[in-house]
Scaffold this motif. Sequence first.
Motif, PDB file in Angstrom:
ATOM      1  N   MET A 232     -13.017  14.475 -35.967  1.00  0.00           N
ATOM      2  CA  MET A 232     -12.875  13.716 -34.721  1.00  0.00           C
ATOM      3  C   MET A 232     -12.366  12.295 -34.952  1.00  0.00           C
ATOM      4  SD  MET A 232     -16.299  15.111 -32.786  1.00  0.00           S
ATOM      5  CE  MET A 232     -16.385  13.791 -31.571  1.00  0.00           C
ATOM      6  N   LEU A 233     -12.505  11.796 -36.181  1.00  0.00           N
ATOM      7  CA  LEU A 233     -12.001  10.459 -36.504  1.00  0.00           C
ATOM      8  C   LEU A 233     -10.513  10.317 -36.189  1.00  0.00           C
ATOM      9  CD1 LEU A 233     -13.586   9.437 -39.933  1.00  0.00           C
ATOM     10  CD2 LEU A 233     -13.533   8.042 -37.863  1.00  0.00           C
ATOM     11  N   THR A 234      -9.777  11.424 -36.259  1.00  0.00           N
ATOM     12  CA  THR A 234      -8.326  11.362 -36.088  1.00  0.00           C
ATOM     13  C   THR A 234      -7.899  11.306 -34.625  1.00  0.00           C
ATOM     14  OG1 THR A 234      -8.125  13.784 -36.121  1.00  0.00           O
ATOM     15  CG2 THR A 234      -7.979  12.637 -38.241  1.00  0.00           C
ATOM     16  N   TYR A 235      -8.822  11.622 -33.687  1.00  0.00           N
ATOM     17  CA  TYR A 235      -8.391  11.647 -32.282  1.00  0.00           C
ATOM     18  C   TYR A 235      -9.431  11.120 -31.284  1.00  0.00           C
ATOM     19  CZ  TYR A 235     -11.052  16.058 -32.064  1.00  0.00           C
ATOM     20  OH  TYR A 235     -12.043  17.008 -32.126  1.00  0.00           O
ATOM     21  N   VAL A 236     -10.581  10.645 -31.746  1.00  0.00           N
ATOM     22  CA  VAL A 236     -11.600  10.067 -30.861  1.00  0.00           C
ATOM     23  C   VAL A 236     -11.938   8.669 -31.355  1.00  0.00           C
ATOM     24  CG1 VAL A 236     -14.004  10.208 -30.095  1.00  0.00           C
ATOM     25  CG2 VAL A 236     -12.604  12.268 -30.112  1.00  0.00           C
ATOM     26  N   ASP A 237     -11.913   7.697 -30.438  1.00  0.00           N
ATOM     27  CA  ASP A 237     -12.212   6.310 -30.803  1.00  0.00           C
ATOM     28  C   ASP A 237     -13.690   5.963 -30.675  1.00  0.00           C
ATOM     29  OD1 ASP A 237      -9.433   5.179 -31.267  1.00  0.00           O
ATOM     30  OD2 ASP A 237      -9.213   6.086 -29.293  1.00  0.00           O
ATOM     31  N   HIS A 238     -14.399   6.635 -29.773  1.00  0.00           N
ATOM     32  CA  HIS A 238     -15.827   6.363 -29.600  1.00  0.00           C
ATOM     33  C   HIS A 238     -16.486   7.583 -28.949  1.00  0.00           C
ATOM     34  CE1 HIS A 238     -18.592   2.741 -29.731  1.00  0.00           C
ATOM     35  NE2 HIS A 238     -19.388   3.724 -29.346  1.00  0.00           N
ATOM     36  N   VAL A 239     -17.691   7.897 -29.408  1.00  0.00           N
ATOM     37  CA  VAL A 239     -18.478   8.993 -28.847  1.00  0.00           C
ATOM     38  C   VAL A 239     -19.652   8.413 -28.073  1.00  0.00           C
ATOM     39  CG1 VAL A 239     -19.827  11.076 -29.343  1.00  0.00           C
ATOM     40  CG2 VAL A 239     -17.841  10.513 -30.767  1.00  0.00           C
ATOM     41  N   LEU A 240     -19.852   8.880 -26.850  1.00  0.00           N
ATOM     42  CA  LEU A 240     -20.992   8.480 -26.036  1.00  0.00           C
ATOM     43  C   LEU A 240     -22.028   9.597 -26.109  1.00  0.00           C
ATOM     44  CD1 LEU A 240     -19.067   7.159 -22.889  1.00  0.00           C
ATOM     45  CD2 LEU A 240     -19.649   5.949 -25.005  1.00  0.00           C
ATOM     46  N   ALA A 241     -23.159   9.321 -26.759  1.00  0.00           N
ATOM     47  CA  ALA A 241     -24.163  10.342 -27.046  1.00  0.00           C
ATOM     48  C   ALA A 241     -25.244  10.388 -25.980  1.00  0.00           C
ATOM     49  CB  ALA A 241     -24.791  10.084 -28.412  1.00  0.00           C
ATOM     50  N   LEU A 242     -25.676  11.585 -25.628  1.00  0.00           N
ATOM     51  CA  LEU A 242     -26.757  11.773 -24.667  1.00  0.00           C
ATOM     52  C   LEU A 242     -28.116  11.870 -25.348  1.00  0.00           C
ATOM     53  CD1 LEU A 242     -24.384  12.313 -22.765  1.00  0.00           C
ATOM     54  CD2 LEU A 242     -25.608  14.299 -21.877  1.00  0.00           C
ATOM     55  N   LEU A 243     -28.118  12.106 -26.660  1.00  0.00           N
ATOM     56  CA  LEU A 243     -29.366  12.323 -27.390  1.00  0.00           C
ATOM     57  C   LEU A 243     -29.567  11.218 -28.424  1.00  0.00           C
ATOM     58  CD1 LEU A 243     -28.888  16.160 -27.871  1.00  0.00           C
ATOM     59  CD2 LEU A 243     -30.301  15.010 -26.143  1.00  0.00           C
ATOM     60  N   PRO A 244     -30.786  10.713 -28.562  1.00  0.00           N
ATOM     61  CA  PRO A 244     -31.010   9.506 -29.381  1.00  0.00           C
ATOM     62  C   PRO A 244     -30.766   9.685 -30.862  1.00  0.00           C
ATOM     63  CG  PRO A 244     -33.096  10.413 -28.565  1.00  0.00           C
ATOM     64  CD  PRO A 244     -32.006  11.146 -27.863  1.00  0.00           C
ATOM     65  N   PHE A 245     -30.802  10.921 -31.375  1.00  0.00           N
ATOM     66  CA  PHE A 245     -30.615  11.123 -32.809  1.00  0.00           C
ATOM     67  C   PHE A 245     -29.137  11.306 -33.189  1.00  0.00           C
ATOM     68  CE2 PHE A 245     -31.543  15.272 -30.879  1.00  0.00           C
ATOM     69  CZ  PHE A 245     -30.437  16.015 -31.286  1.00  0.00           C
ATOM     70  N   GLU A 246     -28.240  11.352 -32.213  1.00  0.00           N
ATOM     71  CA  GLU A 246     -26.841  11.669 -32.515  1.00  0.00           C
ATOM     72  C   GLU A 246     -26.079  10.552 -33.237  1.00  0.00           C
ATOM     73  OE1 GLU A 246     -25.583  15.130 -29.411  1.00  0.00           O
ATOM     74  OE2 GLU A 246     -25.777  13.112 -28.546  1.00  0.00           O
TER      75      GLU A 246
END
Length: 394
Positions: A143-157
């Motif tokens: 995902m590093l190659t096509y996602v700039d930031h991930v918004l996580a719904l779970l606290p351990f992610e």
Amino acid sequence: MPPRPTTDTVRKIVLIATEESGDRLGANLMKVLRQRLGDAVQFEGVGGRAMAREGMNSWFPIEELSIIGLAAVVKQLPKILRLIKQTAAAVTEAAPDILVIIDSPDFTHRVAKRVRASDPKIPIVDYVSPSVWAWRPGRARAMLTYVDHVLALLPFEPEAYLRLRGPPCSYVGHPLTEQLASLRPNPEERQRREAPPPVLLVLPGSRRSEIRHHMAVFGQALARLNAEGVAFELILPTMPHLQEAVAEALKTWTVQPRVVIGEQEKRAAFRIAHAALAKSGTVTLELALAGVPMVTAYRTGAVEAWILQRVINVSSVILANLVIGENVAPEFLQQDCTPEKLSQVLRELLGESALRRKQLEAFANIDRIMSTGNLPPSARAADIVLSTMRKARR
């Protein structure tokens, strides 16, 4: 009177959500983004009814992707691939200030990869992480190659993304944390929750395939419990589109539940429930937040089960257990999902057992574990979307 925004100042945001849950997340995000940007924002992309109410004119109806089961996916594969290609082309043509993909990774991530290849300048935020912590962990680094930031719904992610060397990931909070009032009892409902006979919820799933796999074994477990003289009031919440399938499956049950239809009635049942028999999934997190002890189960087809058994690498498949960090809710999967085992644990949960006390003590900590401070999840998500957009414009 402030000047109207010009074309140069209007921010174009493309969002892609192809399931109802993603549609709700997208709508809430759009609402906050409009509060932040006022008239200086334009939305395009793919969404459902909730996003349409916030101003989204969807490029195609999301019902076109309501495909359940491996055989159905194979049959519809040419159509799915065509929609992926068309959606990616539409994003590139729109040339937005940012692309937000929401859940449904089998579709949205394929779109994101094509967009990044066509126009690397478009920043991409992924709202709802794929389960990289459970299976296919290599996806995080890819995902590093096509996602700039991930918004996580779970606290351990976020920690999982650090460990797996994925893109930046921030915990923004689960939308369920904004709905606690609808899950937790008032004094009168609390009184019913503790009064005899105990209310027992049965939650076989939200898809027809799950109804097919779970209803028979759940009915047999409840019949055993009833035959042993255990008293309970049975409630089965379901959704309108599953009403017929549930009614048909109930014809074989010796213990008939009160069937309630729709999300509002389901939440009302949660508020008076003493215990639950539930299919694994998000519903286990709902039950934990509602303070309802549970036994969980999951059955699927032989081929899917064979695949899952070889790729899943977590200690539990129960979302509530993963969030709490301890396997407090018993889970019975595939061949372990039997009437005997389910009824035995249900008997414990309906009484004042050590297992019941352990679950209630663990659930009491869940607010702290899932806390996002003063900002609701949609506001935290909007802040990161805007921050990512601003960085890309520098």
